[in-house]
Write an enzyme that holds these catalytic residues in place. Structure first.
Site, PDB file in Angstrom:
ATOM      1  N   GLY A 219      13.491  27.776  22.030  1.00 28.69           N
ATOM      2  CA  GLY A 219      14.660  27.331  21.303  1.00 28.69           C
ATOM      3  C   GLY A 219      15.870  27.088  22.191  1.00 28.69           C
ATOM      4  O   GLY A 219      15.904  27.473  23.372  1.00 28.69           O
ATOM      5  N   HIS A 220      16.889  26.468  21.615  1.00 31.31           N
ATOM      6  CA  HIS A 220      18.094  26.119  22.363  1.00 31.31           C
ATOM      7  C   HIS A 220      18.809  27.363  22.887  1.00 31.31           C
ATOM      8  O   HIS A 220      18.855  28.411  22.243  1.00 31.31           O
ATOM      9  CB  HIS A 220      19.043  25.304  21.474  1.00 31.31           C
ATOM     10  CG  HIS A 220      19.481  26.016  20.227  1.00 31.31           C
ATOM     11  ND1 HIS A 220      20.579  26.839  20.181  1.00 31.31           N
ATOM     12  CD2 HIS A 220      18.946  26.022  18.988  1.00 31.31           C
ATOM     13  CE1 HIS A 220      20.722  27.321  18.959  1.00 31.31           C
ATOM     14  NE2 HIS A 220      19.745  26.842  18.217  1.00 31.31           N
ATOM     15  N   ASN A 221      19.362  27.244  24.088  1.00 31.98           N
ATOM     16  CA  ASN A 221      20.153  28.291  24.733  1.00 31.98           C
ATOM     17  C   ASN A 221      19.365  29.557  25.062  1.00 31.98           C
ATOM     18  O   ASN A 221      19.966  30.613  25.320  1.00 31.98           O
ATOM     19  CB  ASN A 221      21.383  28.658  23.900  1.00 31.98           C
ATOM     20  CG  ASN A 221      22.435  27.573  23.937  1.00 31.98           C
ATOM     21  OD1 ASN A 221      22.652  26.891  22.929  1.00 31.98           O
ATOM     22  ND2 ASN A 221      23.066  27.370  25.083  1.00 31.98           N
TER      23      ASN A 221
ATOM     24  N   THR B 218      18.880  31.160  21.594  1.00 32.77           N
ATOM     25  CA  THR B 218      19.713  32.157  22.263  1.00 32.77           C
ATOM     26  C   THR B 218      18.987  33.480  22.473  1.00 32.77           C
ATOM     27  O   THR B 218      19.589  34.551  22.490  1.00 32.77           O
ATOM     28  CB  THR B 218      21.038  32.384  21.500  1.00 32.77           C
ATOM     29  OG1 THR B 218      21.510  31.138  20.982  1.00 32.77           O
ATOM     30  CG2 THR B 218      22.122  32.911  22.413  1.00 32.77           C
TER      31      THR B 218
END
Length: 318
Positions: free
Chosen positions: A229-231, A249
């Site tokens: 996933g993002h970050n 995150t």
């Protein structure tokens, strides 16, 4: 497989040859499992499988441990320190690669501002129908197989492998409410940073970050259909089996392992060396060096006791 001979393999693997059915040095033309290997093929035997497999084998050459005792009806034995590792070395050295070094398929779309190190006559590979977008950077020795998409602001280190259909740098699954209360998509434009010697399985996805890039360290290996996933921040030597995923995150420290179908909620941390069992659903951060299982996940010893207790309750026992 490129042809070689028994004696050359012995030198290459620093092993010793013992001829049984064959009396002379002969050429090796391929490789196969020990039960299916033919007269001029090479296979391996670690001693952990059934001895009957080796007894019934018709392989030309079998890699065995140095201390192996026996005379199976194969062409020859090659005694080495680690048969499995030796077999891998043979495949890596003598198997024909899918693409030649420096190959860029005519159907690939590489933006003029993208940097693909080695793509002009060196060792990077960009396979059929790949897309490398504006500003992306692909390091030396990387291989992009068919239909790989690399978005803008993605930087990849050296010797990384991207299997067919993998996507790096796409927008993640993030939303926010504007001043009018309307739910809108978060623009993930900060890209991805990937270290060296990482492998991404078929149809795996790494989402771009929001204000900072999604990062992955060195020597990580992700199976097919893995979602980062993002970050997310992923350390070194992380292994994720098929259909496992990280919510946005999430921080994963070095040397963690995720079995098939393991799912991690966002904004959590997975401590160094932790192992997440198959199909586990992680809803809270995991300490270092532990094994978690179940949903919601918990230490595997506790989870096992809970499973036993539920079964006893279902059977009318206490």
């Amino acid at each position: 497989m490129k042809q070689t001979c028994v004696e050359d393999l012995a030198v290459f693997l620093n092993g010793s040859v013992e001829y049984i059915q064959s009396k002379d040095n002969f050429k090796i033309t391929g490789f196969a499992p020990v039960l299916h290997a033919a007269k001029y093929q090479v296979s391996f035997f670690t001693g952990k499988a059934l001895m009957g497999e080796l007894r019934d084998s018709h392989a030309g050459l079998v890699l065995v441990p140095q201390e192996f005792a026996g005379s199976p009806t194969v062409g020859a034995l090659l005694r080495v320190k680690n048969p499995y590792a030796a077999m891998v070395k043979i495949i890596e050295k003598f198997h024909h690669p899918e693409f030649s070094e420096g190959f860029v398929a005519s159907s690939a779309k590489v933006h003029p501002s993208a940097v693909v190190e080695g793509s002009l006559g060196e060792d990077a590979v960009v396979g059929p129908n790949c897309v490398v977008m504006r500003g992306a950077e692909i390091g030396d020795g990387c291989v992009l197989q068919a239909n790989v998409t690399v978005y803008s602001n993605v930087k990849v280190g050296k010797d990384c492998q991207f299997q067919a259909g993998s996507v790096v740098g796409s927008r993640g699954f993030g939303f926010y409410f504007d001043d009018a209360g309307v739910r809108k998509m978060v623009p993930h434009v900060s890209g991805v940073r990937i270290g060296n010697r990482c492998e991404f399985g078929a149809n795996s996805v790494v989402a771009a970050g929001f204000l900072a890039p999604t990062t992955i360290g060195d020597d990580c290996h992700f199976d097919s259909f893995v979602q980062i996933g993002h970050n997310c921040t992923v350390g070194n030597r992380v292994y994720m089996a098929s259909q496992s995923g990280l919510g946005g995150t999430t921080v994963v420290e070095d040397d963690c392992e995720f079995a098939g179908g393991a799912q991690i909620a966002g904004h959590l941390s997975i401590g160094k060396g932790a192992v997440i069992a198959a199909k586990a659903g992680v809803t809270k951060s995991v300490p270092a060096g532990v094994v978690y299982a179940g949903f919601p996940s918990e230490p595997i010893e506790k989870w096992r006791k809970g499973v036993v207790a539920l079964r006893r309750l279902a059977d009318g026992k206490r």
